[in-house]
Design a protein around this motif. Sequence first.
Motif, PDB file in Angstrom:
ATOM      1  N   GLU A  95       0.879  -1.114  -0.134  1.00 25.78           N
ATOM      2  CA  GLU A  95      -0.227   0.439   0.911  1.00 25.78           C
ATOM      3  C   GLU A  95       0.733   1.605   0.347  1.00 25.78           C
ATOM      4  O   GLU A  95       0.878   2.212  -0.747  1.00 25.78           O
ATOM      5  CB  GLU A  95      -1.120   0.086   1.290  1.00 25.78           C
ATOM      6  CG  GLU A  95      -1.938   1.538   1.083  1.00 25.78           C
ATOM      7  CD  GLU A  95      -2.878   1.275   2.417  1.00 25.78           C
ATOM      8  OE1 GLU A  95      -3.294   2.275   3.198  1.00 25.78           O
ATOM      9  OE2 GLU A  95      -2.242   0.264   3.196  1.00 25.78           O
ATOM     10  N   ALA A  96       2.167   1.052   0.361  1.00 27.46           N
ATOM     11  CA  ALA A  96       3.302   2.646   0.524  1.00 27.46           C
ATOM     12  C   ALA A  96       3.621   2.751  -0.562  1.00 27.46           C
ATOM     13  O   ALA A  96       3.863   3.507  -0.741  1.00 27.46           O
ATOM     14  CB  ALA A  96       3.824   2.241   2.445  1.00 27.46           C
ATOM     15  N   LYS A  97       4.154   1.464  -1.089  1.00 25.51           N
ATOM     16  CA  LYS A  97       4.699   1.748  -2.208  1.00 25.51           C
ATOM     17  C   LYS A  97       3.494   1.672  -3.043  1.00 25.51           C
ATOM     18  O   LYS A  97       4.213   2.983  -4.074  1.00 25.51           O
ATOM     19  CB  LYS A  97       4.999   0.204  -3.165  1.00 25.51           C
ATOM     20  CG  LYS A  97       5.774   0.453  -3.971  1.00 25.51           C
ATOM     21  CD  LYS A  97       6.619  -0.762  -4.318  1.00 25.51           C
ATOM     22  CE  LYS A  97       7.671  -1.278  -5.567  1.00 25.51           C
ATOM     23  NZ  LYS A  97       8.324  -2.318  -5.626  1.00 25.51           N
ATOM     24  N   ALA A  98       2.365   1.609  -3.720  1.00 27.05           N
ATOM     25  CA  ALA A  98       1.252   2.208  -4.618  1.00 27.05           C
ATOM     26  C   ALA A  98       1.044   3.473  -4.010  1.00 27.05           C
ATOM     27  O   ALA A  98       1.272   4.758  -5.481  1.00 27.05           O
ATOM     28  CB  ALA A  98       0.105   1.488  -4.270  1.00 27.05           C
ATOM     29  N   LEU A  99       0.790   4.504  -3.035  1.00 28.76           N
ATOM     30  CA  LEU A  99       0.557   5.464  -3.109  1.00 28.76           C
ATOM     31  C   LEU A  99       2.113   6.375  -3.434  1.00 28.76           C
ATOM     32  O   LEU A  99       2.063   7.764  -3.426  1.00 28.76           O
ATOM     33  CB  LEU A  99       0.527   5.660  -0.919  1.00 28.76           C
ATOM     34  CG  LEU A  99      -1.127   5.887  -0.584  1.00 28.76           C
ATOM     35  CD1 LEU A  99      -0.637   5.063   1.078  1.00 28.76           C
ATOM     36  CD2 LEU A  99      -2.171   6.310  -1.753  1.00 28.76           C
ATOM     37  N   ALA A 100       2.902   5.681  -2.500  1.00 27.24           N
ATOM     38  CA  ALA A 100       4.658   6.307  -3.645  1.00 27.24           C
ATOM     39  C   ALA A 100       4.477   6.802  -4.663  1.00 27.24           C
ATOM     40  O   ALA A 100       4.667   8.233  -4.882  1.00 27.24           O
ATOM     41  CB  ALA A 100       5.629   6.606  -2.642  1.00 27.24           C
ATOM     42  N   GLY A 101       4.558   5.698  -5.704  1.00 24.67           N
ATOM     43  CA  GLY A 101       4.266   5.621  -6.848  1.00 24.67           C
ATOM     44  C   GLY A 101       2.955   6.962  -7.263  1.00 24.67           C
ATOM     45  O   GLY A 101       3.419   7.401  -8.218  1.00 24.67           O
ATOM     46  N   LEU A 102       1.795   6.948  -6.730  1.00 20.07           N
ATOM     47  CA  LEU A 102       1.213   7.864  -7.022  1.00 20.07           C
ATOM     48  C   LEU A 102       0.968   9.272  -6.883  1.00 20.07           C
ATOM     49  O   LEU A 102       1.350  10.301  -7.741  1.00 20.07           O
ATOM     50  CB  LEU A 102      -0.861   7.674  -7.038  1.00 20.07           C
ATOM     51  CG  LEU A 102      -2.245   8.250  -7.098  1.00 20.07           C
ATOM     52  CD1 LEU A 102      -2.067   7.370  -8.627  1.00 20.07           C
ATOM     53  CD2 LEU A 102      -2.862   7.532  -5.709  1.00 20.07           C
ATOM     54  N   CYS A 103       2.082   9.523  -5.672  1.00 22.69           N
ATOM     55  CA  CYS A 103       2.190  10.782  -5.380  1.00 22.69           C
ATOM     56  C   CYS A 103       3.246  10.931  -6.413  1.00 22.69           C
ATOM     57  O   CYS A 103       3.576  11.900  -7.272  1.00 22.69           O
ATOM     58  CB  CYS A 103       3.227  11.057  -4.714  1.00 22.69           C
ATOM     59  SG  CYS A 103       2.026  10.619  -2.531  1.00 22.69           S
ATOM     60  N   ASP A 136      -4.459   5.769   6.528  1.00 21.80           N
ATOM     61  CA  ASP A 136      -3.571   6.165   7.685  1.00 21.80           C
ATOM     62  C   ASP A 136      -1.622   6.475   7.208  1.00 21.80           C
ATOM     63  O   ASP A 136      -1.687   6.759   8.279  1.00 21.80           O
ATOM     64  CB  ASP A 136      -4.414   6.434   8.801  1.00 21.80           C
ATOM     65  CG  ASP A 136      -4.009   4.401   9.242  1.00 21.80           C
ATOM     66  OD1 ASP A 136      -3.044   3.531   7.899  1.00 21.80           O
ATOM     67  OD2 ASP A 136      -3.838   3.970   9.880  1.00 21.80           O
ATOM     68  N   LEU A 137      -1.353   5.618   5.531  1.00 28.15           N
ATOM     69  CA  LEU A 137       0.176   5.337   6.106  1.00 28.15           C
ATOM     70  C   LEU A 137       0.467   7.445   6.206  1.00 28.15           C
ATOM     71  O   LEU A 137      -0.624   8.088   5.351  1.00 28.15           O
ATOM     72  CB  LEU A 137       0.216   5.203   5.198  1.00 28.15           C
ATOM     73  CG  LEU A 137       0.583   3.683   5.185  1.00 28.15           C
ATOM     74  CD1 LEU A 137      -0.122   2.272   3.610  1.00 28.15           C
ATOM     75  CD2 LEU A 137       1.194   2.911   6.327  1.00 28.15           C
ATOM     76  N   PRO A 138       1.653   7.718   6.149  1.00 28.47           N
ATOM     77  CA  PRO A 138       2.481   8.890   5.894  1.00 28.47           C
ATOM     78  C   PRO A 138       2.543   9.418   4.266  1.00 28.47           C
ATOM     79  O   PRO A 138       1.650  10.676   4.505  1.00 28.47           O
ATOM     80  CB  PRO A 138       4.137   8.681   6.271  1.00 28.47           C
ATOM     81  CG  PRO A 138       3.782   7.880   7.410  1.00 28.47           C
ATOM     82  CD  PRO A 138       2.742   6.683   6.637  1.00 28.47           C
ATOM     83  N   GLN A 139       2.375   8.219   3.689  1.00 28.83           N
ATOM     84  CA  GLN A 139       2.041   8.616   1.671  1.00 28.83           C
ATOM     85  C   GLN A 139       1.282   8.887   1.786  1.00 28.83           C
ATOM     86  O   GLN A 139       0.323   9.445   0.972  1.00 28.83           O
ATOM     87  CB  GLN A 139       2.761   7.472   1.373  1.00 28.83           C
ATOM     88  CG  GLN A 139       4.114   7.026   1.082  1.00 28.83           C
ATOM     89  CD  GLN A 139       4.026   5.450   2.634  1.00 28.83           C
ATOM     90  OE1 GLN A 139       3.607   5.660   3.537  1.00 28.83           O
ATOM     91  NE2 GLN A 139       5.647   5.247   2.683  1.00 28.83           N
ATOM     92  N   ALA A 140       0.291   8.442   2.822  1.00 30.06           N
ATOM     93  CA  ALA A 140      -1.738   8.426   2.081  1.00 30.06           C
ATOM     94  C   ALA A 140      -1.767  10.613   2.849  1.00 30.06           C
ATOM     95  O   ALA A 140      -2.510  10.619   1.710  1.00 30.06           O
ATOM     96  CB  ALA A 140      -2.744   7.660   2.809  1.00 30.06           C
ATOM     97  N   GLU A 141      -0.913  10.649   3.855  1.00 31.18           N
ATOM     98  CA  GLU A 141      -0.595  12.151   4.033  1.00 31.18           C
ATOM     99  C   GLU A 141      -0.773  13.091   3.174  1.00 31.18           C
ATOM    100  O   GLU A 141      -0.933  14.127   2.595  1.00 31.18           O
ATOM    101  CB  GLU A 141      -0.787  12.399   5.460  1.00 31.18           C
ATOM    102  CG  GLU A 141      -0.994  13.478   6.191  1.00 31.18           C
ATOM    103  CD  GLU A 141      -0.330  13.549   7.030  1.00 31.18           C
ATOM    104  OE1 GLU A 141      -0.036  14.326   7.660  1.00 31.18           O
ATOM    105  OE2 GLU A 141      -0.012  12.502   8.151  1.00 31.18           O
ATOM    106  N   VAL A 142       1.144  12.819   2.495  1.00 32.25           N
ATOM    107  CA  VAL A 142       1.307  13.690   1.000  1.00 32.25           C
ATOM    108  C   VAL A 142       0.257  13.864   0.066  1.00 32.25           C
ATOM    109  O   VAL A 142      -0.131  14.817  -0.660  1.00 32.25           O
ATOM    110  CB  VAL A 142       2.800  12.871   1.248  1.00 32.25           C
ATOM    111  CG1 VAL A 142       3.036  13.300   0.135  1.00 32.25           C
ATOM    112  CG2 VAL A 142       4.000  13.210   2.180  1.00 32.25           C
ATOM    113  N   LEU A 143      -0.027  12.603  -0.266  1.00 31.38           N
ATOM    114  CA  LEU A 143      -0.821  12.218  -1.519  1.00 31.38           C
ATOM    115  C   LEU A 143      -2.262  13.149  -1.057  1.00 31.38           C
ATOM    116  O   LEU A 143      -2.455  14.402  -1.930  1.00 31.38           O
ATOM    117  CB  LEU A 143      -1.341  10.876  -1.778  1.00 31.38           C
ATOM    118  CG  LEU A 143      -2.352  10.755  -3.617  1.00 31.38           C
ATOM    119  CD1 LEU A 143      -1.614  11.477  -3.901  1.00 31.38           C
ATOM    120  CD2 LEU A 143      -2.471   9.454  -3.511  1.00 31.38           C
TER     121      LEU A 143
END
Length: 330
Positions: A282-290, A314-321
């Motif tokens: 999930e974190a990797k996917a969100l980072a890729g989307l960012c 609720d991951l940090p990458q989600a907050e960034v996105l």
Amino acid sequence: STDVAVKAGLAIPRQRGGGAYDRFRNRLMFPIRDLRGRVVAFGGRILGPGEPKYLNSPETLIYQKSRVLYALERARASIEKENRALIVEGYLDALTCHQFGFTWAVASLGTALTREQIDLIKRFTDKVYIGYDADAAGQAATQRGLALVRSAGLGVRVLQVPVGKDPDEFLKSAGADAFAVLVKEALPLPDYQYQRLVAEYGRETLEGRVAIARGMVPVLLGIDSLVEREEYTRKVAQELGLSMEALAAEIRRAARPITEDKAAAASNVKRNPLIPAARRAEAKALAGLCRLFLTNPEVREKIVARVTAEKLGDLPQAEVLATLLTLYRQ
């Protein structure tokens, strides 16, 4: 301006009538610099009677005292050359060390060492010498600092500054050669802890010797080298007139809860093998989307239309996105 002086910690707003007054009036000033040599704060020593004796700048946008070591911008080259850093307590201790040729000294600004300060030191050396005052407050600060330095994986030694003196006073009264002897004879952590416990409990009674042995168990357990741990265990047992086998058994017993905690944590991971992997994916996917959102303007509208904050988790990458999406919509 008055507003900037207040924000910088140089002035204090008046409660009545507006305006502000000087925080550091009637004080000898010590500029505190960051690693690039920029002044970020001040310390001030009172001239004449008054309290407090020392006053520091409050924390500001550019100054967090837990992340600064006094004189590090000047000492860093010597620290790298000597491959060791001497940490003392106050401005005058550090200044006098430099004046007498010990240019690898820094000060922790009168506060207990912090993890951020130790991380700063680790950039330049893996060996630390602690030179705090010999009074009760200095020894308490030494104890707190030792635990952090050891947990950071640094080699540590403690200077035996005579009671009633601080490094500033000792250098001025005894000279550089005598201070160099203090540095040369600085105690490794286990020896320092042993001497401290002997001073506290005494070896004259069985109760005192047992108390010393118990106090040394966590110290000995903290020695990573098994050979070094065995040698120190033998030395402590001999000096206390106790059985080495009994002391070694106490160390093993103290180690057991740590081992059990690690085993329990490993067991929990095994019971839920998919959860960590899913979170990583999930974190990797969100980072890729960012990354996609930032580098490909042509797809931003599609992402904004399809992704809502409720779906992100609720991951940090989600907050960034989520922040990126909000900024784009605004």
